[in-house]
Enzyme design. Sequence first.
Site, mmCIF file in Angstrom:
data_model
loop_
_atom_site.group_PDB
_atom_site.id
_atom_site.type_symbol
_atom_site.label_atom_id
_atom_site.label_comp_id
_atom_site.label_asym_id
_atom_site.label_seq_id
_atom_site.Cartn_x
_atom_site.Cartn_y
_atom_site.Cartn_z
ATOM 1 C CG ASN A 1 -1.758 1.232 1.361
ATOM 2 O OD1 ASN A 1 -1.925 1.980 0.402
ATOM 3 N ND2 ASN A 1 -2.320 1.455 2.541
ATOM 4 C CG HIS B 1 -5.563 1.824 5.607
ATOM 5 N ND1 HIS B 1 -5.059 2.771 6.472
ATOM 6 C CD2 HIS B 1 -4.546 0.940 5.371
ATOM 7 C CE1 HIS B 1 -3.791 2.490 6.740
ATOM 8 N NE2 HIS B 1 -3.458 1.385 6.084
ATOM 9 C CE LYS C 1 -0.015 3.255 4.808
ATOM 10 N NZ LYS C 1 0.204 3.414 6.261
ATOM 11 C CD GLU D 1 -2.601 5.571 6.925
ATOM 12 O OE1 GLU D 1 -1.559 5.292 7.533
ATOM 13 O OE2 GLU D 1 -2.724 5.474 5.675
ATOM 14 C CD GLU E 1 -5.339 -0.889 8.913
ATOM 15 O OE1 GLU E 1 -4.333 -0.436 8.392
ATOM 16 O OE2 GLU E 1 -6.430 -0.296 8.928
ATOM 17 N N GLY F 1 3.012 2.835 10.811
ATOM 18 C CA GLY F 1 3.917 3.945 10.584
ATOM 19 C C GLY F 1 4.686 4.407 11.808
ATOM 20 C CB SER G 1 5.562 -1.274 11.874
ATOM 21 O OG SER G 1 5.176 0.067 12.076
#
Length: 254
Positions: free
Chosen positions: A12, A99, A14, A101, A170, A176, A214
């Site tokens: 991904n 996701h 992003k 985010e 996740e 991140g 990560s």
Amino acid sequence: MANRLTPLVAGNWKMNGLRADLAQVAAIRDAVAAGAVAGAEILVCPPATLLAAAAQLCAGTPVAIGGQDCSPDAYGAHTGDISAEMLKDAGASYVIVGHSERRIDHGESDARVAAKAAAALRAGLKVILCVGETEAERTAGQAEARVAAQLEQSLPPEQAAAGRLAVAYEPVWAIGTGVTPSPRDVVAMHGFLRQRLKTLLTDGEVVRLLYGGSVKPGNAAELLRSPDVNGALVGGASLKAAEFLAIAKAVSQH
């Protein structure tokens, strides 16, 4: 892998990547075509601006291209949105939905995620559905309850879609940050998700469970050794072909 599911390694990107970065896609394509990664399905999800070009680069090869999000609607007055049909037309075969985010930055509800997943299936795409808890929820002992609620409420209504669905766990607190859960934590959550999927879907045992949070070449083998971990959703490490391929090799060996 005990359940014999072909592992899926998805990158991904992003909001990263310019045309020059298509060289990384080409490098992944060439390595996979040469047999550098055996026994795993490889997927790259670049930004929408690069999707058609990446799909063209990988046409006729084992590397699949996917979108990072889609609208629940097929077309219409939705400025800035991209429909699942548009992704399919551009050469995508997968799309990521839900996701963290997207859920956090755009306030996406479970119901909206479910509608996006249904739209993707309608368009003939495969779906990677993301679920995961925050650090506060884990600290409060609510990780399983939160993930179970997201899973149940974000699943598309098509109960026959298990073969076209992957679920990515996740942990939000690991994305991140460089912080990763212990392999024991990953095994426990994936085992829990497998049981929930078997309850929710007739063919829940064929849904691939991906770990995301990560993932790096140095920790991939340890994190992904459980039989209920059927691959990885890779963020930052997917931007460089060498790192992504190292993770893919680690996944395919388990």
